[in-house]
Design a protein around this motif. Sequence first.
Motif, short mmCIF file in Angstrom:
data_model
loop_
_atom_site.label_atom_id
_atom_site.label_comp_id
_atom_site.label_asym_id
_atom_site.label_seq_id
_atom_site.Cartn_x
_atom_site.Cartn_y
_atom_site.Cartn_z
N LYS A 29 -2.00 -24.55 27.78
CA LYS A 29 -2.37 -23.43 26.93
C LYS A 29 -3.12 -22.37 27.72
CE LYS A 29 -5.10 -22.59 22.75
NZ LYS A 29 -5.70 -23.18 21.56
N GLY B 35 1.87 -17.31 20.89
CA GLY B 35 1.44 -17.20 19.50
C GLY B 35 1.17 -18.57 18.90
N ALA C 220 4.30 -12.63 16.42
CA ALA C 220 3.29 -12.54 15.35
C ALA C 220 3.47 -13.69 14.37
CB ALA C 220 3.39 -11.20 14.65
N TYR D 125 -2.13 -18.47 28.14
CA TYR D 125 -3.05 -17.43 27.67
C TYR D 125 -3.41 -16.47 28.79
CZ TYR D 125 -3.93 -19.02 22.88
OH TYR D 125 -3.81 -19.30 21.55
N LEU E 154 -2.12 -20.77 19.08
CA LEU E 154 -3.30 -20.52 18.25
C LEU E 154 -3.68 -21.76 17.43
CD1 LEU E 154 -5.33 -18.34 17.27
CD2 LEU E 154 -3.73 -17.84 15.45
N LEU F 212 -2.99 -11.77 19.12
CA LEU F 212 -2.49 -13.12 18.83
C LEU F 212 -3.63 -14.13 18.78
CD1 LEU F 212 0.67 -13.10 21.11
CD2 LEU F 212 0.60 -12.85 18.65
N GLY F 213 -4.85 -13.63 18.75
CA GLY F 213 -5.99 -14.51 18.57
C GLY F 213 -6.57 -15.05 19.86
N THR G 22 1.92 -17.21 14.99
CA THR G 22 0.51 -17.48 14.69
C THR G 22 0.32 -17.92 13.24
OG1 THR G 22 0.00 -15.21 14.03
CG2 THR G 22 -0.22 -15.72 16.36
#
Lengths: 344, 243
Positions: A191, B103, B151, A195, B106, A209-210, B154
């Motif tokens: 991850k 995405g 999008a 990221y 998350l 996307l957080g 997520t």
Amino acid sequence: MNTKEHSNFFQGKVFAILGLLILLIVPNFVDTNVQIVFILILFYALCASCWNIVCGFVGELSLGHAVFLGVGAYISSLLLMDCSLSPWIGMFIAAAITAVFGVIVGLPCFRLHGPYFALTTIALGELIRIFVENNETVFGINLRGAMGLVLKQSGNQFIAFEFANKITYYYVLVALVAVTILVTWLIKNSKLGFYLTAIKSDPDAAESLGIKLTKYKLIAMGISCFLISFAGTFYAQYFRYVGPSRIFSHDMSVQIALIALVGGQGTVFGPLMGACLLVPITEFLSEEFGGTLPGLHLFIYGIVMILVVLYMPRGIFHPVTKLFKSIEAKLFSFGKKSVQKGEK
Amino acid sequence: MGEIIRLEHVSKKFGGLVAVDDFSGEIETGSIVGLIGPNGAGKTTLFNMMSCTYPPTSGKIFYKGVDVTKARTDTMAARGLARTFQVTKPFGDMTVVENFMVGAFLHTKDRATARKQAEEIYDYIGMSCGRDKPANETTTVDRKKLEIGRALATKPELLLLDEVMAGCNPQEKLELVETCRKIQKCGITLVVIEHDIKTIMTLCEKIVILHRGAKLTEGTPEQVANDPRAISAYLGEDYHAGC
């Protein structure tokens, strides 16, 4: 069936395996001068790999990574000199402190981007160098100023991280490089790696996307500083001397960054490849022409740099692996055809 | 049903320029709302404030009843708000499916789970370029779908689509309209910025027209189409006659 799977596994990797075998075995059979070159290759490969973990993945250009190398070297050496602590333990304490230091430094620096980030890291490097050069003691810690730290020779002692022959140092480095490359590979496939690559491509999209930009950059920074501190400890133990004007120098920072850039940012084996290309060039040229044409090695080093940046802006890793694969395909195509005919 | 997001007297000034001027409104959960208006009307600015890219100069924004006026962008994704960008921002170094994986990460740390979810998204959104195609080698329409898919990965409750159909041909627009409908059926609220009036009139249940940063009018497509202010400011007499 078994042999077929085998040939698939090694496909495209023959040159990589060959290269790694050379790095593992050849230093045993060469004289000390060549061993020193091998040690330098792996030392810079180690530093560049650590640089790559934060800067290669995030896409920022840190020109102050020697600071973390130096902090690691200083802490483990001071622990050895003043507290008589074995460097094998000291290197982990140093790594932890360097990681924390890196995160603290990264907190303001990662608010900046591009040239501003690069300039700030240069400033950091110079700041630390000048500070250490001009201060004998800080908070009761004897830094010994511009003199640097001279580690006493105590002979061939494993516990003191001191060996009589170069080859043992070399295999310690092999282990460190292997760990760093393994960590890089793990990051790339996790991850965190996804990221970081996303942040490099487009920070705005990544944030939407957080992804907490600063958090993930700082995690990478912590890991990078932790590992580069090992390189610092190795440097101190190998050269038996840590001088602020060398280890904190801007040259050192630039060299680390350039090797990773030439090798291939964000790739697992790129920095190692970059070191294998650039370090021997530097060493060979400075040895051959250092007396007759001083500075020639820097000149040719510069030309190699320009060529790589112009024609392989993403580093030599991808073009070189492609070349190796095509050569390999040509070399082994004859063998495969005969196998297919035999099957029919 | 209740509203998913509510804006109260929201204004945004960039120096002396008033981009959004005292905008109030809310979006019903599960609906599909169109946001239209001339260039520079403040549509994207409104999106940026809803997704907390920057805070409004004055006014308040409530997402699911919680004040998010000063929340950070990255926390909004976790709360269930996702958006696309008008100028597509694919992660070029990655493949299409890897983009979706970013995405999907998350809600999971596991790479295999993320990969599985990403492949489901790829099938769901109806892309045909190949899962492992590098994202920066895809066509315009695939890039738009990539934005939507990323999008969606997520797992949002509210999806803001900023001009996803711009630059697409009529056939591709139809495809994207179908995709939007499919997304709405899954219970996701949609807000769509679009310039193609015909497309948006058929797609949306409710339409808001922005003009010079302020809300000009809102209502069902028919109400808006017959509103004299909307006709004079944006739709034009021709459109009215065409109806």
